[in-house]
Write a protein that holds these residues in place. Sequence first.
Motif, mmCIF file in Angstrom:
data_model
loop_
_atom_site.group_PDB
_atom_site.id
_atom_site.type_symbol
_atom_site.label_atom_id
_atom_site.label_comp_id
_atom_site.label_asym_id
_atom_site.label_seq_id
_atom_site.Cartn_x
_atom_site.Cartn_y
_atom_site.Cartn_z
ATOM 1 N N UNK A 1 0.737 -1.153 0.112
ATOM 2 C CA UNK A 1 0.064 0.032 -0.014
ATOM 3 C C UNK A 1 0.788 1.253 -0.056
ATOM 4 N N UNK A 2 0.095 2.287 0.602
ATOM 5 C CA UNK A 2 1.014 3.574 0.290
ATOM 6 C C UNK A 2 1.320 4.033 1.298
ATOM 7 N N UNK A 3 1.186 3.580 2.646
ATOM 8 C CA UNK A 3 1.738 4.035 3.889
ATOM 9 C C UNK A 3 1.400 5.461 4.474
ATOM 10 N N UNK A 4 1.217 5.484 5.791
ATOM 11 C CA UNK A 4 0.774 6.572 6.468
ATOM 12 C C UNK A 4 1.710 7.949 6.477
ATOM 13 N N UNK A 5 1.051 8.932 6.311
ATOM 14 C CA UNK A 5 1.795 10.135 6.472
ATOM 15 C C UNK A 5 1.296 10.966 7.595
ATOM 16 N N UNK A 6 2.437 11.693 8.373
ATOM 17 C CA UNK A 6 1.866 12.293 9.571
ATOM 18 C C UNK A 6 2.902 13.328 9.771
ATOM 19 N N UNK B 1 7.086 10.797 8.123
ATOM 20 C CA UNK B 1 7.006 11.919 9.165
ATOM 21 C C UNK B 1 7.288 13.348 8.283
ATOM 22 N N UNK B 2 6.336 14.053 8.227
ATOM 23 C CA UNK B 2 6.807 15.257 7.259
ATOM 24 C C UNK B 2 6.507 16.626 7.958
ATOM 25 N N UNK B 3 6.981 17.652 7.493
ATOM 26 C CA UNK B 3 7.009 19.002 8.352
ATOM 27 C C UNK B 3 7.966 19.278 9.288
ATOM 28 N N UNK B 4 9.119 18.798 9.244
ATOM 29 C CA UNK B 4 10.093 18.737 10.641
ATOM 30 C C UNK B 4 10.385 20.271 10.677
ATOM 31 N N UNK B 5 10.683 20.614 11.913
ATOM 32 C CA UNK B 5 10.982 21.931 12.342
ATOM 33 C C UNK B 5 12.179 22.331 11.212
ATOM 34 N N UNK C 1 10.626 21.162 3.729
ATOM 35 C CA UNK C 1 9.825 20.143 2.803
ATOM 36 C C UNK C 1 10.799 18.878 2.872
ATOM 37 N N UNK C 2 10.408 17.970 3.740
ATOM 38 C CA UNK C 2 11.400 16.716 4.071
ATOM 39 C C UNK C 2 10.176 15.663 4.606
ATOM 40 N N UNK C 3 10.853 14.541 4.505
ATOM 41 C CA UNK C 3 10.164 13.605 5.492
ATOM 42 C C UNK C 3 11.159 12.632 5.921
ATOM 43 N N UNK C 4 10.918 11.852 7.011
ATOM 44 C CA UNK C 4 11.393 11.068 7.602
ATOM 45 C C UNK C 4 10.834 10.001 7.686
ATOM 46 N N UNK C 5 11.224 8.752 7.085
ATOM 47 C CA UNK C 5 10.371 7.630 6.916
ATOM 48 C C UNK C 5 10.806 6.669 8.198
ATOM 49 N N UNK C 6 9.928 6.548 9.118
ATOM 50 C CA UNK C 6 10.189 5.569 10.247
ATOM 51 C C UNK C 6 9.597 4.065 9.786
#
Length: 476
Positions: free
Chosen positions: A296-301, A363-367, A385-390
Amino acid sequence: MEKLSKLVEAGSNPFFANCEQTHTSAQVPSLFDESTESGPEVSVAGRIVVFRLMGKATFIKLLDRDGRIQCYVRQDEIGEEAYSAFKKYDLGDFVGVSGPLFKTKAGEITVRAKSVTLVSKSMRPLPEKWHGLADEDQIYRQRYLDLIVNDRSRSILQARSRIVREIREHLWSRDFLEVETPVFQTVAGGAAARPFFTRSNALNCDFSLRIALELPLKRLLVGGFDRVFEIGKVFRNEGISRRHSPEFTMLEVYQAYSDYRGMMDLFRSMIHRICENLLGTYDIQRPDGDVIHLAGSWTEARYKDLILNKTQDPDWFSRSREEKLKRATALGIEVDPASEDFEITNDVFGKLIEPTLIQPTFVTHLPKELVPLAKLSPNDPSTVEVFELCINGQEIAPAYSEQNDPIAQREAFEKQAGEEIQKIDHDFLTALEHGMPPAGGMGVGIDRLVMMLMGTQNLRDTILFPTLKPRATGES
RNA sequence: GCCCGAUUAGCUCAGCUGGCCAGAGCAGUUGACUCUUAAUCAAUUGGUCCGGGGUUCGAAUCCCCGAUCGGGUACCA
């Protein structure tokens, strides 16, 4: 030792011999014809790992690159003289066996030996056959023994190689150029970690070993290689733990005219390819019994939402540093009292949230303070404009819309250099001033990825020869 | 770095309320056995009990120091 000299006296030095290998243990069963109960003649080769002698007939099992294959050796088929020599072979010796296939009473497809050749003698005993090798120190120091007796180690380390191959093929097929950039750098940039140092006699100067691949690869974007990647070792002179190794393997990918959202698709499709071609499943069993679902497409938070949710404090971000410190401690985590505002928040993320992100979560919108090399988010300039994939409770892959504004980049570097004692890579800034296309970039810790995909608990299980303290004296 | 735990035969481990010789399985060695699956049966070799010091009539066992490893923790955007 004595056996070897006896062999040499008898005029047969095994180290001069060689043999044929027409098939491996994995290929043999498919050659067996069930209807005729027979199979062609094959030549297999490997290390003897099982030796069951029953008078004038013996079963042995050979370990080759694919696994084990059983062979049946009878005195009346190889001759009395050959058989009495064969009886002296030891567990651990390398032999070649040739003969036709048959099926034993127990239903195991087996090579019926017409000839057996000793091609290399083992002069030391193998570890215990049933429990294998359990001493963790010895597993890592004498990995070859671990590979001989522990099937799980073999399969994890073989899988690692195949995972890397799938990643390469995935990127090649999308027209990425694989490159190699220097390990020796005058300024170790692209991450914040203590580097290792070494010295060049020819150039009479010191070098750092790289801690990331980022800056040289971005120079290639400037140079017009607009899809590049590198898979290579990076070195960080930090603590060693189950999740940290001083040398580890990174994949970094840069794609011009893309952004962090493009990297999401790229990474997800890469993992899906591995699931399909290699693992045969999208569900990964963890040692604790939980299952990671990769389909699937995985969660975004959003980072902020995760923090607000965890702290149960809608006003968290407007509170003072002292207040955050107090509340973070109340949540049961240790925080360095000297931490800056955003560091306290990030401690909450790292210690309370990240370990709970077992299912893949972008995980998006990091400071922005956390990520000096990314573009600010147009909607919320306090974030990037980043993500950190956990996945698996660990950070597996961070990705950015890469900063290509040389002024903003210089400011971010200077701010960072002011806080920590870090040198600025001025040549990189010069490169940016020549213009870098907009790009998405991503880093993937290969060791951790393998850990997640193979369901292991220790990073060292995914590394053939982990860094260890040298043995003090002598040999065993 | 700090806190806990471990270290006994080639390997896997028992023994640790201090006391006859430090034990088992596997591997090794010798012998029996022509379909075994941790093969079986009989016999047998093998020890700096991690190193050093101490307590004691006596230490694998208790205490101290050290080494190595493991787990946790810290550092590691």
